[in-house]
Scaffold this active site. Structure first.
Site, PDB file in Angstrom:
ATOM      1  N   GLU A  50       0.856  -1.197   0.000  1.00 36.05           N
ATOM      2  CA  GLU A  50       0.000   0.000   0.000  1.00 36.05           C
ATOM      3  C   GLU A  50       0.886   1.238   0.000  1.00 36.05           C
ATOM      4  O   GLU A  50       1.482   1.597   1.011  1.00 36.05           O
ATOM      5  CB  GLU A  50      -0.896   0.000   1.245  1.00 36.05           C
ATOM      6  N   ARG A  54       0.032  10.258   0.383  1.00 38.67           N
ATOM      7  CA  ARG A  54       0.334  11.329   1.341  1.00 38.67           C
ATOM      8  C   ARG A  54       1.416  12.274   0.882  1.00 38.67           C
ATOM      9  O   ARG A  54       1.638  13.312   1.495  1.00 38.67           O
ATOM     10  CB  ARG A  54       0.789  10.705   2.656  1.00 38.67           C
ATOM     11  N   THR A  78      -4.477   5.988   1.532  1.00 35.32           N
ATOM     12  CA  THR A  78      -4.865   7.383   1.780  1.00 35.32           C
ATOM     13  C   THR A  78      -5.633   7.937   0.575  1.00 35.32           C
ATOM     14  O   THR A  78      -5.466   9.081   0.179  1.00 35.32           O
ATOM     15  CB  THR A  78      -3.642   8.270   2.124  1.00 35.32           C
ATOM     16  N   LYS A 138     -11.056  -1.750   6.753  1.00 35.98           N
ATOM     17  CA  LYS A 138      -9.871  -1.381   7.523  1.00 35.98           C
ATOM     18  C   LYS A 138     -10.358  -0.711   8.816  1.00 35.98           C
ATOM     19  O   LYS A 138     -11.189   0.203   8.754  1.00 35.98           O
ATOM     20  CB  LYS A 138      -9.043  -0.411   6.672  1.00 35.98           C
TER      21      LYS A 138
HETATM   22  C1  3PG Z   1      -2.268   4.343   8.089  1.00 32.43           C
HETATM   23  O1  3PG Z   1      -2.284   5.272   7.382  1.00 32.43           O
HETATM   24  O2  3PG Z   1      -2.907   3.343   7.820  1.00 32.43           O
HETATM   25  C2  3PG Z   1      -1.563   4.509   9.372  1.00 32.43           C
HETATM   26  O3  3PG Z   1      -1.063   5.790   9.467  1.00 32.43           O
HETATM   27  C3  3PG Z   1      -0.453   3.569   9.611  1.00 32.43           C
HETATM   28  O4  3PG Z   1      -0.305   3.679  10.952  1.00 32.43           O
HETATM   29  P1  3PG Z   1       1.076   3.379  11.681  1.00 32.43           P
HETATM   30  O5  3PG Z   1       2.051   4.375  11.150  1.00 32.43           O
HETATM   31  O6  3PG Z   1       0.754   3.569  13.136  1.00 32.43           O
HETATM   32  O7  3PG Z   1       1.457   1.958  11.337  1.00 32.43           O
END
Ligand code: 3PG
Length: 219
Positions: A50, A54, A78, A138
């Site tokens: 994934e 961002r 995202t 999710k």
């Molecule tokens: C995401 O976007 O799914 C999360 O920001 C990932 O979270 P983490 O950085 O705590 O693993």
């Protein structure tokens, strides 16, 4: 396991979740890092990737991996709008992950025939996603929104829903999530630490992926 193009075009959200215990959440600032990073993760047994939108480079990174790393299955994270979905589809993304859910987003994924893992954090959000036919979701942000206890509580009223908890998940707590019957896999950024990516320390990333790929996939 090698997936051929026909299988890829029929990929479902459940298949995305069942491939490995962890879906890495990847943030890239430099397109040059995309291909070696993807290869490093695949070498460690993780191929559902994934790459988030961002950063301004996210889409170009998705495109580069789709073009140059056929053994990876590139997804986009995202993703927040129908326009994002269209752009990701054009870039070669094979699945979509979103931090929340809207009808427009769901429709755009159906229009582009891309599996979607929509983000939910409340019962109403689960019901909205379910109304539109999405039952693999999710749970985001997982730790902040209630962690394993929340998933256990949802197992009652939403027993037909499968989750990929993401947000605050790490090697230290992944097994606790994966032990739950309504969790198929987890998502997390810990496989791709920013310093390792910046330094091009692909061996470290392969080692983290190997460690993650040995976590027991939830049944
Ligand atoms: C995401 O976007 O799914 C999360 O920001 C990932 O979270 P983490 O950085 O705590 O693993």
């Amino acid at each position: 396991m090698v997936v051929n193009k026909t299988e890829l075009s029929r990929l479902t959200a459940l298949q995305v979740m069942q491939d490995a215990a962890v879906i890495p959440v990847i943030v890239l600032h430099d397109v040059a890092h995309a291909v070696p990073l993807a290869r490093a993760l695949v070498a460690g047994g993780i191929r559902m990737l994934e790459v988030t939108l961002r950063t301004p480079q996210g889409l170009a990174c998705i495109e580069a991996i789709a073009r140059e790393v056929p053994e990876a299955v590139i997804g986009a994270g995202t993703v927040r709008s129908a326009a994002d979905v269209m752009a990701c589809s054009m870039a070669g993304a094979r699945f979509i992950v979103s931090p929340g859910y809207t009808h427009l987003l769901g429709q755009a994924c159906r229009d582009t025939d891309l599996p979607l893992l929509p983000g939910v954090a409340t019962g109403s959000e689960i019901m909205t996603a379910q109304e539109d036919g999405f039952t693999e979701l999710k749970f985001f942000p997982a730790m902040q929104a209630g962690g394993p206890a929340m998933l256990k509580a949802w197992g009652g009223p939403f027993g037909d829903v499968k989750f990929c908890p993401t947000g605050g998940v790490s090697l230290a707590n992944a097994a606790e999530f994966l032990a739950l019957s309504n969790v198929v896999c987890v998502g997390g950024s810990w496989l791709t630490p920013a310093d390792a990516v910046a330094q091009g320390d692909w061996a470290r990333i392969t080692a983290l992926a190997l460690q993650a790929s040995q976590l027991k996939l939830s049944s």
